[in-house]
Design a protein around this motif. Structure first.
Motif, PDB file in Angstrom:
ATOM      1  N   ASP A   1     -40.676 -45.965 -29.220  1.00  0.00           N
ATOM      2  CA  ASP A   1     -41.678 -46.931 -29.107  1.00  0.00           C
ATOM      3  C   ASP A   1     -41.791 -48.237 -30.123  1.00  0.00           C
ATOM      4  O   ASP A   1     -41.589 -47.724 -31.076  1.00  0.00           O
ATOM      5  CB  ASP A   1     -43.327 -46.344 -28.895  1.00  0.00           C
ATOM      6  CG  ASP A   1     -43.311 -45.228 -27.997  1.00  0.00           C
ATOM      7  OD1 ASP A   1     -42.537 -45.444 -26.968  1.00  0.00           O
ATOM      8  OD2 ASP A   1     -43.990 -44.038 -28.160  1.00  0.00           O
ATOM      9  N   TRP A   2     -42.090 -49.262 -29.715  1.00  0.00           N
ATOM     10  CA  TRP A   2     -42.203 -50.292 -30.726  1.00  0.00           C
ATOM     11  C   TRP A   2     -43.691 -50.596 -30.815  1.00  0.00           C
ATOM     12  O   TRP A   2     -44.382 -50.446 -30.135  1.00  0.00           O
ATOM     13  CB  TRP A   2     -41.506 -51.831 -30.056  1.00  0.00           C
ATOM     14  CG  TRP A   2     -40.181 -51.688 -29.937  1.00  0.00           C
ATOM     15  CD1 TRP A   2     -39.181 -51.279 -28.928  1.00  0.00           C
ATOM     16  CD2 TRP A   2     -39.261 -52.272 -31.021  1.00  0.00           C
ATOM     17  NE1 TRP A   2     -37.954 -51.191 -29.437  1.00  0.00           N
ATOM     18  CE2 TRP A   2     -37.837 -51.802 -30.742  1.00  0.00           C
ATOM     19  CE3 TRP A   2     -39.561 -52.404 -32.435  1.00  0.00           C
ATOM     20  CZ2 TRP A   2     -36.791 -51.891 -31.481  1.00  0.00           C
ATOM     21  CZ3 TRP A   2     -38.461 -52.821 -33.258  1.00  0.00           C
ATOM     22  CH2 TRP A   2     -37.140 -52.522 -32.599  1.00  0.00           C
ATOM     23  N   MET A   3     -43.875 -50.436 -32.175  1.00  0.00           N
ATOM     24  CA  MET A   3     -45.362 -50.702 -32.629  1.00  0.00           C
ATOM     25  C   MET A   3     -45.327 -52.013 -33.752  1.00  0.00           C
ATOM     26  O   MET A   3     -44.144 -52.260 -34.329  1.00  0.00           O
ATOM     27  CB  MET A   3     -45.713 -49.351 -33.257  1.00  0.00           C
ATOM     28  CG  MET A   3     -45.751 -48.181 -32.253  1.00  0.00           C
ATOM     29  SD  MET A   3     -46.282 -46.651 -32.938  1.00  0.00           S
ATOM     30  CE  MET A   3     -47.898 -47.006 -33.250  1.00  0.00           C
ATOM     31  N   LEU A   4     -46.597 -52.442 -33.987  1.00  0.00           N
ATOM     32  CA  LEU A   4     -46.695 -53.620 -35.117  1.00  0.00           C
ATOM     33  C   LEU A   4     -46.888 -52.630 -36.392  1.00  0.00           C
ATOM     34  O   LEU A   4     -47.375 -51.502 -36.643  1.00  0.00           O
ATOM     35  CB  LEU A   4     -48.000 -54.093 -34.819  1.00  0.00           C
ATOM     36  CG  LEU A   4     -48.090 -55.201 -33.852  1.00  0.00           C
ATOM     37  CD1 LEU A   4     -49.462 -55.871 -33.798  1.00  0.00           C
ATOM     38  CD2 LEU A   4     -47.117 -56.327 -34.322  1.00  0.00           C
ATOM     39  N   VAL A   5     -45.982 -53.399 -37.309  1.00  0.00           N
ATOM     40  CA  VAL A   5     -46.007 -52.709 -38.820  1.00  0.00           C
ATOM     41  C   VAL A   5     -47.472 -52.854 -39.113  1.00  0.00           C
ATOM     42  O   VAL A   5     -48.238 -53.982 -39.147  1.00  0.00           O
ATOM     43  CB  VAL A   5     -45.118 -53.632 -39.576  1.00  0.00           C
ATOM     44  CG1 VAL A   5     -45.196 -53.086 -41.074  1.00  0.00           C
ATOM     45  CG2 VAL A   5     -43.614 -53.346 -39.198  1.00  0.00           C
TER      46      VAL A   5
END
Length: 157
Positions: free
Chosen positions: A124-128
């Motif tokens: 999954d791509w998430m915000l840092v």
């Protein structure tokens, strides 16, 4: 009995010793080394796992960093950094860009074109900055500096 001089007998003895040594070396290289006392396999496995875990603690955790529009990738060791601001400053210096300031309500602000995101273990791509730092370090597989317009759907609701 034998009609040989002492010198020829010495030469034959040295040749015999030489060939015996050669045969011993060949035999030893083929033989499997067995320790004594015998070590049970589960103990060997435990020792190997302990050694691997201590090696991984000392080694860094390198992740690839890509930026939209940049023709190259970089690798950085995220274990070197202690928190998000240090990491983001290093990434900004690598790519000569500005990402603004992160807030929980608005995400990255100050008119930034880019937003740092990461891929976790699940893909999954998430915000840092969405998870605590320790969890980020253990779950981050790679970083991507996205255009801010693409990262709008990744922020918190």
């Amino acid at each position: 009995m034998f009609n040989c001089s002492k010198v020829s007998v010495c030469i034959h003895i040295y040749e015999l010793i030489f060939w015996v040594c050669i045969l011993m070396v060949i035999h030893d290289s083929r033989a499997q080394v067995v320790g004594w006392p015998p070590v049970r396999s589960y103990r060997k496995n435990v020792l190997q796992q302990q050694q691997k875990s201590s090696d991984s603690d000392m080694l860094g955790m390198y992740v690839k960093v890509s930026m939209d529009g940049a023709p190259y990738l970089r690798k950085i060791d995220i274990k070197v950094y202690k928190n998000y601001p240090d990491l983001l400053m290093a990434v900004e210096n690598l790519f000569k860009c500005s990402m603004g300031v992160y807030t929980e309500r608005e995400g990255y602000t100050n008119g930034s074109e880019y937003a740092p995101t990461y891929e976790d273990k699940d893909g999954d791509w998430m915000l840092v900055g969405d998870v605590p730092w320790d969890m980020f370090v253990t779950s981050c597989k790679r970083l991507r500096i996205m255009k801010g317009s693409e990262a709008k759907g990744l922020g918190r609701p």
